[in-house]
Design a protein around this motif. Structure first.
Motif, PDB file in Angstrom:
ATOM      1  N   GLY A   3       8.791   8.675 -13.209  1.00 53.66           N
ATOM      2  CA  GLY A   3       8.002   9.548 -12.451  1.00 53.66           C
ATOM      3  C   GLY A   3       6.639   9.264 -12.155  1.00 53.66           C
ATOM      4  O   GLY A   3       5.729  10.025 -11.410  1.00 53.66           O
ATOM      5  N   THR A   4       6.008   8.304 -12.914  1.00 55.89           N
ATOM      6  CA  THR A   4       4.743   7.803 -12.956  1.00 55.89           C
ATOM      7  C   THR A   4       4.452   7.273 -11.380  1.00 55.89           C
ATOM      8  O   THR A   4       5.010   6.460 -11.020  1.00 55.89           O
ATOM      9  CB  THR A   4       4.295   6.911 -13.882  1.00 55.89           C
ATOM     10  N   PRO A   5       3.361   7.678 -10.714  1.00 57.50           N
ATOM     11  CA  PRO A   5       2.991   7.369  -9.355  1.00 57.50           C
ATOM     12  C   PRO A   5       2.276   5.984  -9.533  1.00 57.50           C
ATOM     13  O   PRO A   5       1.517   5.540 -10.261  1.00 57.50           O
ATOM     14  CB  PRO A   5       1.764   8.264  -8.802  1.00 57.50           C
ATOM     15  N   VAL A   6       2.962   5.006  -8.421  1.00 52.63           N
ATOM     16  CA  VAL A   6       2.465   3.631  -8.320  1.00 52.63           C
ATOM     17  C   VAL A   6       2.314   3.474  -6.956  1.00 52.63           C
ATOM     18  O   VAL A   6       2.883   4.162  -5.950  1.00 52.63           O
ATOM     19  CB  VAL A   6       3.496   2.707  -8.762  1.00 52.63           C
ATOM     20  N   VAL A   7       1.734   2.158  -6.680  1.00 53.73           N
ATOM     21  CA  VAL A   7       1.133   1.567  -5.251  1.00 53.73           C
ATOM     22  C   VAL A   7       1.803   0.247  -5.427  1.00 53.73           C
ATOM     23  O   VAL A   7       1.442  -0.391  -6.193  1.00 53.73           O
ATOM     24  CB  VAL A   7       0.068   2.115  -4.936  1.00 53.73           C
ATOM     25  N   ALA A  29      11.286   4.615 -11.073  1.00 54.58           N
ATOM     26  CA  ALA A  29      12.600   5.316 -11.024  1.00 54.58           C
ATOM     27  C   ALA A  29      13.558   4.764 -12.273  1.00 54.58           C
ATOM     28  O   ALA A  29      14.218   5.557 -12.801  1.00 54.58           O
ATOM     29  CB  ALA A  29      13.260   4.932  -9.818  1.00 54.58           C
ATOM     30  N   VAL A  30      13.237   3.687 -12.835  1.00 53.94           N
ATOM     31  CA  VAL A  30      13.716   2.935 -13.987  1.00 53.94           C
ATOM     32  C   VAL A  30      12.757   2.551 -14.753  1.00 53.94           C
ATOM     33  O   VAL A  30      11.778   1.857 -14.245  1.00 53.94           O
ATOM     34  CB  VAL A  30      15.047   2.090 -13.347  1.00 53.94           C
ATOM     35  N   ALA A  31      12.637   3.082 -15.923  1.00 53.68           N
ATOM     36  CA  ALA A  31      11.571   2.823 -16.905  1.00 53.68           C
ATOM     37  C   ALA A  31      11.333   1.103 -16.929  1.00 53.68           C
ATOM     38  O   ALA A  31      12.388   0.359 -17.077  1.00 53.68           O
ATOM     39  CB  ALA A  31      11.962   3.290 -18.251  1.00 53.68           C
ATOM     40  N   PHE A  32      10.362   0.849 -17.113  1.00 51.69           N
ATOM     41  CA  PHE A  32       9.719  -0.437 -17.354  1.00 51.69           C
ATOM     42  C   PHE A  32       9.726  -0.765 -18.979  1.00 51.69           C
ATOM     43  O   PHE A  32       9.614  -0.004 -19.677  1.00 51.69           O
ATOM     44  CB  PHE A  32       8.409  -0.942 -16.768  1.00 51.69           C
ATOM     45  N   THR A  33      10.116  -1.898 -19.355  1.00 54.40           N
ATOM     46  CA  THR A  33      10.291  -2.284 -20.678  1.00 54.40           C
ATOM     47  C   THR A  33       9.338  -3.675 -20.765  1.00 54.40           C
ATOM     48  O   THR A  33       8.973  -4.295 -19.757  1.00 54.40           O
ATOM     49  CB  THR A  33      11.694  -2.580 -21.168  1.00 54.40           C
ATOM     50  N   THR A  34       9.120  -4.100 -22.135  1.00 51.29           N
ATOM     51  CA  THR A  34       7.982  -5.281 -22.237  1.00 51.29           C
ATOM     52  C   THR A  34       8.923  -6.373 -21.802  1.00 51.29           C
ATOM     53  O   THR A  34       8.224  -7.381 -21.242  1.00 51.29           O
ATOM     54  CB  THR A  34       7.642  -5.294 -23.864  1.00 51.29           C
ATOM     55  N   SER A  35      10.117  -6.258 -22.063  1.00 48.20           N
ATOM     56  CA  SER A  35      10.990  -7.676 -21.491  1.00 48.20           C
ATOM     57  C   SER A  35      11.455  -7.614 -20.100  1.00 48.20           C
ATOM     58  O   SER A  35      11.948  -8.713 -19.641  1.00 48.20           O
ATOM     59  CB  SER A  35      12.081  -7.871 -22.488  1.00 48.20           C
ATOM     60  N   ALA A  36      11.658  -6.507 -19.701  1.00 45.81           N
ATOM     61  CA  ALA A  36      12.382  -6.505 -18.262  1.00 45.81           C
ATOM     62  C   ALA A  36      11.625  -5.486 -17.213  1.00 45.81           C
ATOM     63  O   ALA A  36      11.069  -4.590 -17.509  1.00 45.81           O
ATOM     64  CB  ALA A  36      13.890  -5.699 -18.429  1.00 45.81           C
ATOM     65  N   GLY A  44       0.767  -1.237   0.010  1.00 44.30           N
ATOM     66  CA  GLY A  44      -0.068  -0.137   0.037  1.00 44.30           C
ATOM     67  C   GLY A  44       0.909   1.232   0.067  1.00 44.30           C
ATOM     68  O   GLY A  44       0.157   2.073  -0.109  1.00 44.30           O
ATOM     69  N   LEU A  45       2.274   1.074   0.098  1.00 41.95           N
ATOM     70  CA  LEU A  45       3.090   2.223   0.173  1.00 41.95           C
ATOM     71  C   LEU A  45       3.272   2.773  -1.440  1.00 41.95           C
ATOM     72  O   LEU A  45       3.399   2.253  -2.221  1.00 41.95           O
ATOM     73  CB  LEU A  45       4.531   1.809   0.461  1.00 41.95           C
ATOM     74  N   PRO A  46       2.953   4.342  -1.316  1.00 38.62           N
ATOM     75  CA  PRO A  46       3.207   4.943  -2.904  1.00 38.62           C
ATOM     76  C   PRO A  46       4.501   5.320  -3.094  1.00 38.62           C
ATOM     77  O   PRO A  46       5.521   4.908  -2.479  1.00 38.62           O
ATOM     78  CB  PRO A  46       2.498   6.339  -2.489  1.00 38.62           C
ATOM     79  N   GLY A  47       4.767   5.019  -4.604  1.00 40.52           N
ATOM     80  CA  GLY A  47       6.120   5.347  -4.988  1.00 40.52           C
ATOM     81  C   GLY A  47       6.177   5.994  -6.365  1.00 40.52           C
ATOM     82  O   GLY A  47       5.031   6.255  -6.787  1.00 40.52           O
ATOM     83  N   THR A  48       7.372   5.945  -7.221  1.00 39.87           N
ATOM     84  CA  THR A  48       7.152   6.667  -8.374  1.00 39.87           C
ATOM     85  C   THR A  48       8.065   5.643  -9.282  1.00 39.87           C
ATOM     86  O   THR A  48       9.070   5.204  -8.549  1.00 39.87           O
ATOM     87  CB  THR A  48       7.849   7.912  -8.543  1.00 39.87           C
ATOM     88  N   GLY A  61      10.986  -2.875 -14.332  1.00 41.54           N
ATOM     89  CA  GLY A  61      11.884  -1.609 -13.925  1.00 41.54           C
ATOM     90  C   GLY A  61      12.200  -1.518 -12.550  1.00 41.54           C
ATOM     91  O   GLY A  61      12.154  -2.660 -11.741  1.00 41.54           O
ATOM     92  N   GLN A  62      12.213  -0.455 -11.985  1.00 42.44           N
ATOM     93  CA  GLN A  62      12.638  -0.016 -10.448  1.00 42.44           C
ATOM     94  C   GLN A  62      11.593   0.977  -9.991  1.00 42.44           C
ATOM     95  O   GLN A  62      11.139   1.813 -11.101  1.00 42.44           O
ATOM     96  CB  GLN A  62      14.066   0.387 -10.121  1.00 42.44           C
ATOM     97  N   VAL A  63      11.316   0.885  -8.831  1.00 42.28           N
ATOM     98  CA  VAL A  63      10.316   2.043  -8.278  1.00 42.28           C
ATOM     99  C   VAL A  63      10.922   2.803  -6.923  1.00 42.28           C
ATOM    100  O   VAL A  63      11.724   1.976  -6.213  1.00 42.28           O
ATOM    101  CB  VAL A  63       9.015   1.483  -7.899  1.00 42.28           C
ATOM    102  N   ARG A  64      11.009   4.018  -6.806  1.00 40.49           N
ATOM    103  CA  ARG A  64      11.325   4.433  -5.451  1.00 40.49           C
ATOM    104  C   ARG A  64      10.442   4.797  -4.726  1.00 40.49           C
ATOM    105  O   ARG A  64       9.599   5.389  -5.046  1.00 40.49           O
ATOM    106  CB  ARG A  64      12.008   5.751  -5.800  1.00 40.49           C
ATOM    107  N   LEU A  65      10.248   3.973  -3.385  1.00 39.92           N
ATOM    108  CA  LEU A  65       8.956   4.137  -2.461  1.00 39.92           C
ATOM    109  C   LEU A  65       9.108   5.368  -1.733  1.00 39.92           C
ATOM    110  O   LEU A  65      10.092   6.033  -1.547  1.00 39.92           O
ATOM    111  CB  LEU A  65       8.917   2.956  -1.899  1.00 39.92           C
ATOM    112  N   ALA A  66       7.989   5.747  -0.967  1.00 41.42           N
ATOM    113  CA  ALA A  66       7.921   6.787  -0.236  1.00 41.42           C
ATOM    114  C   ALA A  66       8.741   6.734   0.938  1.00 41.42           C
ATOM    115  O   ALA A  66       9.068   7.991   1.582  1.00 41.42           O
ATOM    116  CB  ALA A  66       6.451   6.938   0.163  1.00 41.42           C
ATOM    117  N   ASN A  67       9.195   5.578   1.338  1.00 39.01           N
ATOM    118  CA  ASN A  67      10.086   5.281   2.392  1.00 39.01           C
ATOM    119  C   ASN A  67      11.687   5.495   1.956  1.00 39.01           C
ATOM    120  O   ASN A  67      12.544   5.513   2.878  1.00 39.01           O
ATOM    121  CB  ASN A  67      10.078   4.115   3.093  1.00 39.01           C
ATOM    122  N   GLY A  68      11.801   5.905   0.815  1.00 38.29           N
ATOM    123  CA  GLY A  68      13.394   6.115   0.253  1.00 38.29           C
ATOM    124  C   GLY A  68      13.838   4.772  -0.336  1.00 38.29           C
ATOM    125  O   GLY A  68      15.077   5.004  -0.929  1.00 38.29           O
ATOM    126  N   GLU A  69      13.281   3.618  -0.281  1.00 38.01           N
ATOM    127  CA  GLU A  69      13.723   2.459  -0.742  1.00 38.01           C
ATOM    128  C   GLU A  69      13.632   2.223  -2.103  1.00 38.01           C
ATOM    129  O   GLU A  69      12.529   2.943  -2.875  1.00 38.01           O
ATOM    130  CB  GLU A  69      13.347   1.291   0.068  1.00 38.01           C
TER     131      GLU A  69
END
Length: 157
Positions: free
Chosen positions: A134-138, A99-106, A93-97, A108-116
């Motif tokens: 920068g797209t918001p995710v949960v 950080a590294v773009a997702f591709t169809t084959s690999a 349930g933690l929000p994030g954005t 990505g990475q997300v930076r969570l609200a807690n800094g991880e």
């Protein structure tokens, strides 16, 4: 018998000490209430009450403490409350954005609200699997070392 029954007093003192020591190891606030009840029995014995009256005083005092004081004490200490979610459960349930773009084959990475920063993939059924940076995710769940995310619902103003 007139006056103080010393044997009865010593028994009550021993009971208070024994129950106090048991409370130290259990920390449930049960045995301390029983010890306080035994202290009430000790006071009654010191005032010259017969053993049976001291036992009744002790039982009544302990029951009153157990039913009135202990619940309020536990409530004040938050013992009955739900524990806070920690570790992996705390991430759900933690929000994030993104950080590294997702591709169809690999993934990505997300930076969570807690800094991880976590490697991430989109949940099954996600419509857009390649959102821009920068797209918001949960976080929906954690599978191993990968966060399973979904797009955050944007607030409309």
């Amino acid at each position: 018998m007139n006056g103080i029954d010393w044997i009865q007093s010593i028994v009550w003192i021993g009971l208070v000490l024994l129950l106090g020591v048991v409370e130290i190891f259990t920390l449930d606030f049960i045995f301390i209430m029983l010890a306080a009840g035994a202290a009430g029995g000790l006071v009654a014995a010191l005032l010259g009450a017969p053993w049976w009256l001291s036992a009744i005083v002790s039982a009544v005092f302990a029951l009153v403490l157990l039913s009135l004081v202990r619940p309020r004490l536990l409530l004040m200490l938050g013992r009955g409350a739900d524990p806070h979610r920690t570790n992996v459960d705390g991430l759900i349930g933690l929000p994030g954005t993104v950080a590294v773009a997702f591709t169809t084959s690999a993934p990505g990475q997300v930076r969570l609200a807690n800094g991880e920063t976590w490697s991430a993939r989109f949940a099954v059924g996600a419509i857009d699997r390649t959102p821009p940076l920068g797209t918001p995710v949960v976080v929906e769940s954690i599978e191993g070392s990968t966060a399973v995310v979904r797009l955050a619902e944007r607030a409309t103003s």
